[in-house]
Scaffold this active site. Structure first.
Site, short mmCIF file in Angstrom:
data_model
loop_
_atom_site.label_atom_id
_atom_site.label_comp_id
_atom_site.label_asym_id
_atom_site.label_seq_id
_atom_site.Cartn_x
_atom_site.Cartn_y
_atom_site.Cartn_z
N CYS A 77 0.83 -1.21 0.00
CA CYS A 77 0.00 0.00 0.00
C CYS A 77 0.87 1.27 0.00
O CYS A 77 1.56 1.51 -0.99
CB CYS A 77 -0.98 -0.05 1.16
SG CYS A 77 -2.43 0.94 0.82
N ARG A 138 -7.97 2.69 1.30
CA ARG A 138 -7.47 3.92 0.62
C ARG A 138 -6.29 3.58 -0.27
O ARG A 138 -5.24 4.23 -0.25
CB ARG A 138 -7.07 4.99 1.63
CG ARG A 138 -8.22 5.85 2.05
CD ARG A 138 -7.76 7.16 2.64
NE ARG A 138 -7.87 8.23 1.67
CZ ARG A 138 -7.27 9.40 1.80
NH1 ARG A 138 -6.48 9.65 2.81
NH2 ARG A 138 -7.45 10.33 0.90
N HIS A 174 -3.35 -5.14 1.71
CA HIS A 174 -2.71 -5.32 3.03
C HIS A 174 -2.63 -6.79 3.45
O HIS A 174 -3.43 -7.23 4.27
CB HIS A 174 -3.51 -4.55 4.08
CG HIS A 174 -3.31 -3.08 4.02
ND1 HIS A 174 -2.38 -2.42 4.77
CD2 HIS A 174 -3.93 -2.14 3.26
CE1 HIS A 174 -2.42 -1.13 4.50
NE2 HIS A 174 -3.35 -0.93 3.58
N GLU A 176 -0.85 -8.15 5.59
CA GLU A 176 -0.60 -8.29 7.03
C GLU A 176 -1.89 -8.24 7.84
O GLU A 176 -1.89 -8.48 9.04
CB GLU A 176 0.38 -7.20 7.51
CG GLU A 176 -0.17 -5.79 7.61
CD GLU A 176 -0.41 -5.11 6.25
OE1 GLU A 176 -0.26 -5.76 5.20
OE2 GLU A 176 -0.78 -3.92 6.26
#
Ligand code: GLN
Length: 194
Positions: A77, A138, A174, A176
């Protein structure tokens, strides 16, 4: 494998937890000397302008570029933005990876979403046929790839969301934040083969 996570801003703690869960040694990187002896580095999500400004303040820009010329770096990201050659804006970028990104390509925070992605490259580390559930917050888009960069995953409409160029990996979502650790294992494997 010794993997560092750039810990200037953003969700570095979640990457460290996932790395430890898969048996890698994980360490926070805040200063140039923290890069010593690492096999790879993850740049987490957060806010790319802030990460860039802090990297400048802590004199990390050149050490990160030198590290990236030899070792594996994965940007998630905001980290993917920081790794890119071009983000169409004036902000500090490592300018390592031949990708052009568009920040906040999906709109505002409320436009965050989750989608199952086909990621053929993950077959090299797991026999699982399951789609990879990717969380977009985002998120930027990888608008285009250049030179020898390759697409690893795209949305059903063809927009690029994951790419690799030699020892650099960029994902705009993401990994994670999901229990699926295939991307982290893929990156540790990348770091092991540099
Ligand atoms: N919107 C952020 C940026 O442009 C990235 C968001 C994220 O990392 N989740 O830097």
């Amino acid at each position: 494998m010794n993997i560092g996570v750039l810990a200037l801003q953003g969700d570095f703690a979640e990457h460290i937890i996932t790395l430890k869960n898969i048996g890698a040694d994980a360490r926070e990187v805040r200063l140039p000397q923290h890069l010593n002896d690492l096999d790879g580095l993850i740049i987490p999500g957060g806010e790319s302008t802030t990460i860039g400004k802090l990297a400048l303040a802590y004199k990390l820009m050149d050490p990160l570029r030198a590290f990236g010329r030899e070792k594996a770096i994965w940007g998630t990201c905001a980290g993917a933005i920081f790794l890119a050659k071009d983000a169409h804006r004036e902000q500090p970028l490592l300018e390592l990876m031949d990708i052009t990104v568009e920040r906040n390509a999906f709109g505002r925070q409320v436009d965050s979403f989750e989608i199952g992605l086909e990621v053929p490259a993950l077959k090299t580390i797991s026999k699982s046929d399951a789609l990879y559930q990717a969380i977009f917050i985002r998120a930027p888009l990888i608008e285009s790839i250049q030179a020898d960069a390759e697409i690893l995953a795209a949305l059903p409409d063809g927009r690029i969301v994951a790419a690799r160029q030699r020892n650099w990996l960029a994902t705009v979502f993401h990994p994670e934040l999901t229990p699926d650790d295939r991307f982290h294992r893929y990156f540790v494997e990348m770091a092991a083969t540099q």
